[in-house]
Design a protein around this motif. Structure first.
Motif, PDB file in Angstrom:
ATOM      1  N   ASN A  35       0.852  -1.201   0.000  1.00 33.41           N
ATOM      2  CA  ASN A  35       0.000   0.000   0.000  1.00 33.41           C
ATOM      3  C   ASN A  35       0.876   1.235   0.000  1.00 33.41           C
ATOM      4  O   ASN A  35       1.827   1.307   0.780  1.00 33.41           O
ATOM      5  CB  ASN A  35      -0.876   0.058   1.263  1.00 33.41           C
ATOM      6  CG  ASN A  35      -2.030  -0.911   1.209  1.00 33.41           C
ATOM      7  OD1 ASN A  35      -2.185  -1.727   2.100  1.00 33.41           O
ATOM      8  ND2 ASN A  35      -2.825  -0.846   0.183  1.00 33.41           N
ATOM      9  N   GLY A  36       0.556   2.170  -0.856  1.00 33.66           N
ATOM     10  CA  GLY A  36       1.295   3.431  -0.864  1.00 33.66           C
ATOM     11  C   GLY A  36       2.647   3.381  -1.555  1.00 33.66           C
ATOM     12  O   GLY A  36       3.388   4.360  -1.558  1.00 33.66           O
ATOM     13  N   GLY A  38       3.238   3.320  -4.671  1.00 32.54           N
ATOM     14  CA  GLY A  38       3.267   4.184  -5.856  1.00 32.54           C
ATOM     15  C   GLY A  38       2.766   3.519  -7.121  1.00 32.54           C
ATOM     16  O   GLY A  38       2.909   4.071  -8.216  1.00 32.54           O
ATOM     17  N   LYS A  39       2.129   2.346  -6.987  1.00 33.70           N
ATOM     18  CA  LYS A  39       1.662   1.610  -8.172  1.00 33.70           C
ATOM     19  C   LYS A  39       0.639   2.419  -8.972  1.00 33.70           C
ATOM     20  O   LYS A  39       0.757   2.552 -10.187  1.00 33.70           O
ATOM     21  CB  LYS A  39       1.036   0.269  -7.756  1.00 33.70           C
ATOM     22  CG  LYS A  39       1.968  -0.633  -6.962  1.00 33.70           C
ATOM     23  CD  LYS A  39       1.289  -1.935  -6.559  1.00 33.70           C
ATOM     24  CE  LYS A  39       0.119  -1.772  -5.609  1.00 33.70           C
ATOM     25  NZ  LYS A  39       0.470  -1.201  -4.287  1.00 33.70           N
ATOM     26  N   THR A  40      -0.362   2.967  -8.260  1.00 38.01           N
ATOM     27  CA  THR A  40      -1.401   3.742  -8.940  1.00 38.01           C
ATOM     28  C   THR A  40      -0.804   4.988  -9.577  1.00 38.01           C
ATOM     29  O   THR A  40      -1.138   5.333 -10.720  1.00 38.01           O
ATOM     30  CB  THR A  40      -2.510   4.127  -7.929  1.00 38.01           C
ATOM     31  OG1 THR A  40      -3.167   2.919  -7.521  1.00 38.01           O
ATOM     32  CG2 THR A  40      -3.534   5.076  -8.516  1.00 38.01           C
ATOM     33  N   THR A  41       0.100   5.638  -8.861  1.00 38.22           N
ATOM     34  CA  THR A  41       0.734   6.850  -9.391  1.00 38.22           C
ATOM     35  C   THR A  41       1.524   6.513 -10.651  1.00 38.22           C
ATOM     36  O   THR A  41       1.474   7.245 -11.645  1.00 38.22           O
ATOM     37  CB  THR A  41       1.655   7.474  -8.322  1.00 38.22           C
ATOM     38  OG1 THR A  41       0.907   7.614  -7.112  1.00 38.22           O
ATOM     39  CG2 THR A  41       2.181   8.831  -8.761  1.00 38.22           C
ATOM     40  N   GLN A  82      -7.903   1.951 -10.593  1.00 38.93           N
ATOM     41  CA  GLN A  82      -8.139   1.072  -9.444  1.00 38.93           C
ATOM     42  C   GLN A  82      -9.607   1.138  -9.005  1.00 38.93           C
ATOM     43  O   GLN A  82     -10.196   0.145  -8.629  1.00 38.93           O
ATOM     44  CB  GLN A  82      -7.228   1.511  -8.297  1.00 38.93           C
ATOM     45  CG  GLN A  82      -7.214   0.577  -7.115  1.00 38.93           C
ATOM     46  CD  GLN A  82      -6.055   0.877  -6.176  1.00 38.93           C
ATOM     47  OE1 GLN A  82      -5.195   1.703  -6.469  1.00 38.93           O
ATOM     48  NE2 GLN A  82      -6.021   0.196  -5.061  1.00 38.93           N
ATOM     49  N   GLU A 157      -4.778  -3.017 -10.021  1.00 41.29           N
ATOM     50  CA  GLU A 157      -5.390  -3.917  -9.019  1.00 41.29           C
ATOM     51  C   GLU A 157      -6.826  -4.294  -9.381  1.00 41.29           C
ATOM     52  O   GLU A 157      -7.764  -4.004  -8.634  1.00 41.29           O
ATOM     53  CB  GLU A 157      -5.350  -3.265  -7.622  1.00 41.29           C
ATOM     54  CG  GLU A 157      -3.921  -3.042  -7.151  1.00 41.29           C
ATOM     55  CD  GLU A 157      -3.811  -2.927  -5.646  1.00 41.29           C
ATOM     56  OE1 GLU A 157      -4.403  -3.765  -4.950  1.00 41.29           O
ATOM     57  OE2 GLU A 157      -3.131  -1.993  -5.179  1.00 41.29           O
ATOM     58  N   GLN A 190      -1.063  -6.047  -5.577  1.00 42.04           N
ATOM     59  CA  GLN A 190      -0.502  -6.307  -4.244  1.00 42.04           C
ATOM     60  C   GLN A 190      -0.367  -7.784  -3.998  1.00 42.04           C
ATOM     61  O   GLN A 190       0.465  -8.225  -3.221  1.00 42.04           O
ATOM     62  CB  GLN A 190      -1.455  -5.758  -3.186  1.00 42.04           C
ATOM     63  CG  GLN A 190      -1.293  -4.306  -2.962  1.00 42.04           C
ATOM     64  CD  GLN A 190      -1.885  -3.927  -1.605  1.00 42.04           C
ATOM     65  OE1 GLN A 190      -1.540  -4.506  -0.591  1.00 42.04           O
ATOM     66  NE2 GLN A 190      -2.766  -2.973  -1.619  1.00 42.04           N
TER      67      GLN A 190
HETATM   68  N1  LIG Z   1      -3.955  12.674  -5.105  1.00 44.20           N
HETATM   69  C1  LIG Z   1      -2.907  12.570  -4.274  1.00 44.20           C
HETATM   70  N2  LIG Z   1      -2.376  13.658  -3.662  1.00 44.20           N
HETATM   71  C2  LIG Z   1      -1.302  13.571  -2.835  1.00 44.20           C
HETATM   72  N3  LIG Z   1      -0.676  12.405  -2.548  1.00 44.20           N
HETATM   73  C3  LIG Z   1      -1.143  11.283  -3.110  1.00 44.20           C
HETATM   74  C4  LIG Z   1      -2.296  11.299  -4.011  1.00 44.20           C
HETATM   75  N4  LIG Z   1      -2.517  10.033  -4.422  1.00 44.20           N
HETATM   76  C5  LIG Z   1      -1.585   9.261  -3.822  1.00 44.20           C
HETATM   77  N5  LIG Z   1      -0.758  10.009  -3.036  1.00 44.20           N
HETATM   78  C6  LIG Z   1       0.378   9.507  -2.243  1.00 44.20           C
HETATM   79  O1  LIG Z   1       1.301   8.895  -3.138  1.00 44.20           O
HETATM   80  C7  LIG Z   1       1.846   7.721  -2.558  1.00 44.20           C
HETATM   81  C8  LIG Z   1       1.641   6.543  -3.503  1.00 44.20           C
HETATM   82  O2  LIG Z   1       0.252   6.280  -3.618  1.00 44.20           O
HETATM   83  P1  LIG Z   1      -0.337   5.259  -4.671  1.00 44.20           P
HETATM   84  O3  LIG Z   1      -1.809   5.402  -4.665  1.00 44.20           O
HETATM   85  O4  LIG Z   1       0.360   5.451  -5.970  1.00 44.20           O
HETATM   86  O5  LIG Z   1       0.108   3.853  -4.048  1.00 44.20           O
HETATM   87  P2  LIG Z   1      -0.336   2.382  -4.425  1.00 44.20           P
HETATM   88  O6  LIG Z   1       0.924   1.574  -4.529  1.00 44.20           O
HETATM   89  O7  LIG Z   1      -1.228   2.393  -5.598  1.00 44.20           O
HETATM   90  O8  LIG Z   1      -1.127   1.918  -3.118  1.00 44.20           O
HETATM   91  P3  LIG Z   1      -2.408   0.935  -2.986  1.00 44.20           P
HETATM   92  O9  LIG Z   1      -1.871  -0.455  -3.087  1.00 44.20           O
HETATM   93  O10 LIG Z   1      -2.917   1.227  -1.624  1.00 44.20           O
HETATM   94  O11 LIG Z   1      -3.371   1.266  -4.076  1.00 44.20           O
HETATM   95  C9  LIG Z   1       1.188   7.545  -1.197  1.00 44.20           C
HETATM   96  O12 LIG Z   1       2.073   8.030  -0.220  1.00 44.20           O
HETATM   97  C10 LIG Z   1      -0.052   8.411  -1.288  1.00 44.20           C
HETATM   98  O13 LIG Z   1      -0.390   8.935  -0.037  1.00 44.20           O
END
Ligand SMILES: Nc1ncnc2c1ncn2[C@@H]1O[C@H](COP(=O)(O)OP(=O)(O)OP(=O)(O)O)[C@@H](O)[C@H]1O
Ligand SMILES: [Mg+2]
Length: 230
Positions: A35-36, A38-41, A82, A157, A190
Motif C-alpha cells: 500500500n502506498g 506508488g503503483k497507482t501513481t 483502481q 489492481e 498487491q
Molecule cells: N492525489 C494525491 N495527492 C497527494 N498524494 C497522493 C495522491 N494520491 C496518492 N498520493 C500519495 O502517493 C503515494 C503513492 O500512492 P499510490 O496510490 O500510488 O500507491 P499504491 O501503490 O497504488 O497503493 P495501494 O496499493 O494502496 O493502491 C502515497 O504516499 C499516497 O499517499
C-alpha cells in the motif's frame, strides 16, 4: 514496445515516483508493491493522467512524453483505474459502446467479443452500471477498455476487494486477453502470488523506487523480499 526512462512524478510538488525505468515487451508485466508504494501513481503517469516531473515515455518507437491522455488512448493505450472506470448512469451496453469511440472496427462486433469474454456482461447489458456488484464493475471497466482494441492495457489492481472465486476467474481472463488478443498487459498488484501465476516479468515498487526487473519463472522468495526490502 512501451518504455519509460527515468520518470519522476507525484502530486503538487511531492515526488512519489523516483527515476523509474521500465521496458515492456509483448508480455504480462506485473508491478508489485505494498500500500502506498506508488503503483497507482506509476500507472496513471504512464497513461499520461499525471504530469511528468522528469523522464521520457516511448510507445511503439514514438515519444509520447508530451501527449495528452486521449492521444495515447488513440495510439492504443487503455487504462483501467483502481476504482471507478465506468459511467454509473449509463447501462452496461452503453458503457461498452463508449469504448468503441476509439478504433474503426464495427461496434457490434466488438461488443459481441467482450460479451464472449465476460458472459456475465451479456446478462447485465440493460442494467445501470452504478448498480453492479464490485466484481461486475471490474469486468465492465476492463471490457470498456478492451473495446478500444488496445495494444497495451494498464490494469490497476483489477481484483482488489473481490471474492476469491472472482479473483481466480479474473486472473485467468487477464492471461486469456493477453494470449488471444495479443494485448500487452501492465498489471499493478498487491497480491504477489496471484500476479506471479500469470506474469512473465515483475518489478517491485518501494516508496516510488523500482527494483530490478525479474523473470517471474526465476523469481525466488529471497529476490522478492529484496524487492520489497523486507
Ligand atoms: N492525489 C494525491 N495527492 C497527494 N498524494 C497522493 C495522491 N494520491 C496518492 N498520493 C500519495 O502517493 C503515494 C503513492 O500512492 P499510490 O496510490 O500510488 O500507491 P499504491 O501503490 O497504488 O497503493 P495501494 O496499493 O494502496 O493502491 C502515497 O504516499 C499516497 O499517499
Ligand atoms: Mg493503488
Amino acid at each position: 514496445m512501451f518504455e519509460a526512462k527515468g520518470i519522476r512524478s507525484g502530486y503538487s510538488g511531492v515526488t512519489v515516483i523516483r527515476d523509474v525505468d521500465l521496458s515492456v515487451e509483448r508480455e504480462v508485466f506485473a508491478v508489485l508493491g505494498a500500500n502506498g508504494a506508488g503503483k497507482t501513481t506509476l500507472l496513471a503517469t504512464l497513461a499520461r493522467l499525471i504530469p511528468l516531473m522528469g523522464g521520457e515515455i516511448w510507445f511503439n518507437g514514438r515519444d509520447v512524453t508530451k501527449l495528452r491522455p486521449w492521444e495515447t488512448a488513440a495510439l492504443g493505450l487503455a487504462y483501467v483505474p483502481q476504482e471507478k472506470g465506468i459511467f454509473a448512469d449509463l447501462t452496461v451496453l452503453e458503457n461498452l459502446q463508449v469504448g468503441a469511440m476509439i478504433g474503426t472496427r464495427s461496434r457490434e462486433e466488438r461488443v459481441d467479443e467482450i460479451i464472449e469474454l465476460f458472459p456475465d456482461l451479456g446478462e447485465l447489458r440493460t442494467q445501470m452500471a452504478g448498480t453492479l456488484s464490485g466484481g461486475e464493475s471490474r469486468m465492465l471497466a476492463c471490457g470498456r477498455a478492451l473495446m478500444q482494441d488496445p495494444k497495451i492495457l494498464l490494469l490497476d489492481e483489477p481484483t482488489a476487494g473481490l471474492s476469491p472465486i472472482y479473483v481466480d476467474v479474473f486472473f485467468e481472463k487477464i492471461r486469456e486477453i493477453h494470449k488471444t488478443r495479443d494485448v500487452t498487459i501492465v498489471l499493478a498488484e498487491q497480491n504477489a502470488a496471484k500476479a506471479l501465476e500469470i506474469a512473465d516479468r515483475v518489478m517491485v515498487l518501494n516508496l516510488g523506487e523500482a527494483s530490478e526487473v525479474l523473470d517471474a519463472a526465476e523469481l525466488t522468495t529471497e529476490k522478492l523480499k529484496e524487492g520489497y526490502r523486507i
